[in-house]
Design a protein around this motif. Structure first.
Motif, PDB file in Angstrom:
ATOM      1  N   TYR A 122      19.996  86.683  -9.787  1.00 56.19           N
ATOM      2  CA  TYR A 122      20.585  85.184  -9.401  1.00 56.19           C
ATOM      3  C   TYR A 122      21.162  84.379 -10.674  1.00 56.19           C
ATOM      4  N   SER A 123      21.147  85.053 -11.717  1.00 50.07           N
ATOM      5  CA  SER A 123      21.360  84.033 -13.112  1.00 50.07           C
ATOM      6  C   SER A 123      22.874  83.987 -12.998  1.00 50.07           C
ATOM      7  N   PRO A 124      23.162  82.531 -13.509  1.00 54.93           N
ATOM      8  CA  PRO A 124      22.390  81.841 -14.356  1.00 54.93           C
ATOM      9  C   PRO A 124      21.450  80.791 -13.231  1.00 54.93           C
ATOM     10  N   ALA A 125      21.923  80.571 -11.965  1.00 57.14           N
ATOM     11  CA  ALA A 125      21.295  79.698 -11.210  1.00 57.14           C
ATOM     12  C   ALA A 125      21.872  79.813  -9.695  1.00 57.14           C
ATOM     13  N   TYR A 126      21.162  79.513  -8.849  1.00 51.26           N
ATOM     14  CA  TYR A 126      21.442  79.170  -7.297  1.00 51.26           C
ATOM     15  C   TYR A 126      20.782  80.339  -6.450  1.00 51.26           C
ATOM     16  N   TYR A 127      19.940  80.048  -5.398  1.00 56.20           N
ATOM     17  CA  TYR A 127      19.405  81.133  -4.616  1.00 56.20           C
ATOM     18  C   TYR A 127      18.115  81.622  -5.213  1.00 56.20           C
ATOM     19  N   GLU A 128      17.858  81.267  -6.405  1.00 53.32           N
ATOM     20  CA  GLU A 128      16.470  81.914  -6.894  1.00 53.32           C
ATOM     21  C   GLU A 128      15.337  81.355  -6.058  1.00 53.32           C
ATOM     22  N   ASP A 129      15.287  79.815  -5.673  1.00 52.89           N
ATOM     23  CA  ASP A 129      14.198  79.273  -4.954  1.00 52.89           C
ATOM     24  C   ASP A 129      14.139  79.845  -3.588  1.00 52.89           C
ATOM     25  N   VAL A 130      15.198  80.075  -2.819  1.00 53.40           N
ATOM     26  CA  VAL A 130      15.511  80.631  -1.558  1.00 53.40           C
ATOM     27  C   VAL A 130      14.633  82.199  -1.587  1.00 53.40           C
ATOM     28  N   ASP A 131      15.171  82.886  -2.581  1.00 52.26           N
ATOM     29  CA  ASP A 131      14.598  84.198  -2.739  1.00 52.26           C
ATOM     30  C   ASP A 131      13.156  84.182  -2.870  1.00 52.26           C
ATOM     31  N   LEU A 132      12.444  83.221  -3.847  1.00 53.95           N
ATOM     32  CA  LEU A 132      11.129  83.085  -4.146  1.00 53.95           C
ATOM     33  C   LEU A 132      10.540  83.140  -2.716  1.00 53.95           C
ATOM     34  N   CYS A 133      11.087  82.058  -2.131  1.00 56.09           N
ATOM     35  CA  CYS A 133      10.256  81.674  -0.672  1.00 56.09           C
ATOM     36  C   CYS A 133      10.282  82.872   0.134  1.00 56.09           C
ATOM     37  N   PHE A 134      11.364  83.461   0.313  1.00 57.36           N
ATOM     38  CA  PHE A 134      11.275  84.643   1.184  1.00 57.36           C
ATOM     39  C   PHE A 134      10.496  85.880   0.588  1.00 57.36           C
ATOM     40  N   THR A 135      10.448  85.798  -0.697  1.00 62.58           N
ATOM     41  CA  THR A 135       9.510  86.833  -1.242  1.00 62.58           C
ATOM     42  C   THR A 135       8.166  86.515  -1.106  1.00 62.58           C
ATOM     43  N   LEU A 136       7.590  85.408  -1.006  1.00 61.30           N
ATOM     44  CA  LEU A 136       6.291  84.825  -0.953  1.00 61.30           C
ATOM     45  C   LEU A 136       6.048  85.123   0.417  1.00 61.30           C
ATOM     46  N   ARG A 137       6.957  84.839   1.558  1.00 60.81           N
ATOM     47  CA  ARG A 137       6.689  85.189   2.870  1.00 60.81           C
ATOM     48  C   ARG A 137       6.476  86.763   3.174  1.00 60.81           C
TER      49      ARG A 137
END
Length: 706
Positions: free
Chosen positions: A254-269
């Motif tokens: 997702y570089s340089p930015a956007y959707y990285e935090d969404v992806d992280l939360c989905f990965t955690l779940r």
């Protein structure tokens, strides 16, 4: 559904004057006026303080941040920056203003190739670790680099266009440490005008996002309780450092930015870890200062392409999400909160330190959350009394209440149609609300609390005062027959309703956790009675005990003291106070009294249902002397786990026997603790689970109709 405050206030005023006297009424009226005056003053102060909190000051002098300086801090705060010196300075100043002694921090600023003026600013700030990229690498690379340099147990990713508020960090840290199933904790984000930027966020089936609460009032109940979210923005997001690194950090696709935090939360779940929004953590977000807000230009232009990448990566999981539509927002925001969706209604928020009924309800609500229910609580008085409302919110329970713009009833109307069960306490409230929720295809559960007509009939027999129990009997039987389920606290009440032709009656008794310690006989003294004195059976029992039973005890035991503990004692109870009788009024914590008293005497002459005060005393190993009505529904055995009698002389004799005989006291104490274990959360959970499982099945069957 509408409340009628004037009518309710008049009725309440007459009730207070009749039961507690004009002096108490006048005192409470004066306290109400003072409370309103304080509320106006506090609102003005909050407005003044808020304006000061969101003011941006020019960096005219060096900034010193007094971090702890420990080698392994609790938290590493990672702030990626590119220029925007005014915002960076004020972001760091706000952190410095709100550091907390019990949380050690390090602040890591990743300078992504900013102009030289930014380098000079960072050099002038003491207490930060500044790491500079040789070239502009983008937000994701900065965050991952900051995490690699971090030494804290926890990471907080924080945008430089934010101003953190008091208590923001401790709220995040304490929430993460309180629950090992939580992977990420996000703050409630506000705009400078104090409207919401977001309180968690929704991801739709096509991968697009919705900032939940954007532009809404910050005091709206929907955004002010602990809630699982599809994701929380990395504008202020806490995660475990080791977990973050083990997962590979923010995904560089997702570089340089956007959707990285969404992806992280989905990965955690996907690894069994939740992401929750913690509304106690408040952060002001100026939004778009670096990346902009136009998807057609600047860094923001990467958002559309990254949305497509995200949707492709998580295509299978996204099928569980709702289709993008404003009409789906309320249900989509609760997607991860559980099922069935339960609305609980009582007269007011549970005053769990003031009456046994409130304590029972609070513990049942907590059990429902543990069983996976999505819970909303509606107090009929429309008020979020504190600290009681916050205790519910901290458990993940939404509390509908009056806010700056809307009344509680308006908030309830906005949510009609989303609930599977309306769990309505007390007959007077069931009569008001049951028809409304039946019209919404919502199951109605009538929680009697206790069978009022039984209590009122017994009161009339004892006192001779007309109580209208016949009308109450007709109402309760009608409500019970019309409900999808009727909840009682004891098998005795269930038998009474079954005899009246009521089916689908469920026994859900009070919940009583085990005491951590039961003090022995030698460490105890005094006779104890506990009661909420707005409840007529408790007033009668206290007077009966003090005037009739206790004098018989003092003839046999010199220096004996009686403690009458409880909320709002009326003049008749206050008048009982003497050198040997202590009327305490409300106490915040009952445990010291339950650990210190030697005998609990509850000479109840009328009432119904299981008496929470007796169950609570038994759990603390405090032997109980009571009447058959006091023991009703608990399955107590006289002489085994309690002593039960009707006459004053027998009650006094049993209490004296326990008070003066350590071996007898120890025998009853041990048996009482063992009996109370039948009502621990684990014991009650199975009954409640079976009841809710039926409701969940029916709700699932009708979900498409909704």
């Amino acid at each position: 559904m509408e409340n009628h405050p004037s009518m309710n206030s008049v009725k309440k005023a007459f009730f207070i004057m009749r039961t507690q006297g004009f002096r108490v009424f006048a005192r409470r009226a004066f306290e109400r006026i003072l409370s309103e005056a304080r509320a106006i003053r506090d609102r003005r102060r909050r407005v003044r303080d808020w304006r000061k909190a969101v003011r941006l000051d020019a960096p005219t002098e060096p900034l010193r941040i007094l971090t702890s300086g420990v080698q392994a801090p609790d938290v590493s705060i990672i702030i990626p920056i590119y220029g925007q010196d005014l915002f960076t300075y004020n972001c760091l100043r706000a952190i410095a203003d709100h550091l907390e002694e019990d949380i050690s921090v390090e602040i890591i600023v990743i300078d992504d190739g900013s102009p030289s003026a930014t380098q000079a600013l960072l050099a002038s700030i003491e207490g930060i670790r500044s790491i500079r990229n040789d070239q502009n690498s983008g937000y994701i690379a900065c965050c991952n680099r900051g995490a690699a340099f971090a030494t804290g147990e926890l990471l907080v990713f924080l945008n430089n266009d934010t101003l953190v508020q008091k208590g923001w960090l401790s709220a995040l840290v304490h929430r993460k440490r309180a629950d090992p199933t939580i992977g990420g904790v996000g703050s409630k984000l506000l705009y400078p005008d104090r409207t919401l930027a977001e309180s968690g966020a929704i991801i739709w089936r096509d991968g697009s996002g919705w900032n939940f609460g954007r532009g809404c009032d910050e005091d709206d109940p929907a955004y002010n309780y602990l809630r699982d979210a599809d994701y929380c923005s990395s504008a202020s997001l806490l995660v475990d450092r080791k977990q973050f690194l083990d997962l590979g950090g923010f995904d560089t696709r997702y570089s340089p930015a956007y959707y990285e935090d969404v992806d992280l939360c989905f990965t955690l779940r996907s690894h069994g870890l939740r992401t929750v929004v913690e509304p106690r953590s408040v952060v002001v977000h100026f939004e778009g200062v670096t990346g902009g807000i136009d998807e057609r230009s600047g860094a923001k232009r990467f958002q559309r392409g990254n949305r497509e990448r995200f949707a492709k990566k998580w295509a299978q999981k996204l099928q569980e999400h709702a289709a993008p539509a404003a009409a789906n927002v309320r249900v989509a925001a609760r997607r991860l909160s559980g099922r069935p969706r339960v609305l609980a209604i009582d007269s007011f928020v549970p005053f769990d330190d003031r009456d046994a009924g409130s304590l029972r309800l609070l513990r049942l609500l907590v059990l429902m959350r543990e069983l996976g229910c999505d819970l909303t609580f509606y107090p009929h008085d429309g008020t979020a009394h504190e600290p009681y409302a916050s205790r519910l919110r901290d458990q993940g329970i939404e509390v509908l209440c009056k806010t700056r713009r809307l009344g509680a009833a308006a908030h309830l109307r906005e949510r009609l149609g989303i609930f599977d069960i309306a769990w309505i306490c007390r007959p007077e409230l069931a009569a008001i609300y049951a028809p409304l929720f039946r019209s919404q295809r919502c199951q109605v559960y009538f929680d009697t609390v206790d069978l009022h007509f039984v209590r009122l009939e017994r009161e009339e027999q004892v006192t001779g005062r007309r109580t209208g129990w016949q009308r109450m009997r007709q109402l309760e039987i009608r409500l019970a027959k019309g409900a999808d389920a009727t909840i009682v606290t004891s098998p005795v009440e269930r038998g009474l309703l079954l005899a009246e032709g009521v089916s689908n009656v469920h026994v859900i008794p009070p919940v009583q956790p085990e005491a951590q310690r039961c003090a022995p006989w030698a460490e105890r003294a005094d006779v104890l009675f506990i009661g909420n004195y707005t409840h007529a059976p408790n007033v009668d029992a206290a007077i009966y005990l003090a005037r009739t039973i206790f004098p018989l005890m003092t003839q046999a035991v010199r220096g004996l003291r009686l403690l009458l503990v409880g909320n709002e004692p009326p003049p008749a109870v206050l008048a009982l106070g003497s050198d040997s009788i202590c009327v305490t009024g409300h106490v915040a914590h009952l445990e010291p009294f339950l650990q210190r008293a030697r005998v609990f005497v509850a000479p109840l002459r009328f009432g119904s249902g299981i008496k929470g005060k007796i169950l609570q005393s038994m759990a603390y190993g405090l032997p109980t002397v009571t009447t058959p009505i006091g023991a009703e529904g608990l399955g107590l055995e006289h002489g085994v786990n309690a002593l039960i009698a009707d006459s004053p002389s027998e009650l006094a004799g049993y209490a004296i026997d326990l008070y003066e005989r350590p071996q007898r006291w120890d025998q009853i104490s041990r048996a009482a603790v063992k009996h109370a274990a039948r009502y621990t959360p684990g014991a009650v959970r199975s009954d409640l689970s079976r009841l809710l499982a039926v409701a969940d099945h029916q709700a699932f069957s009708s979900s498409f109709a909704k």
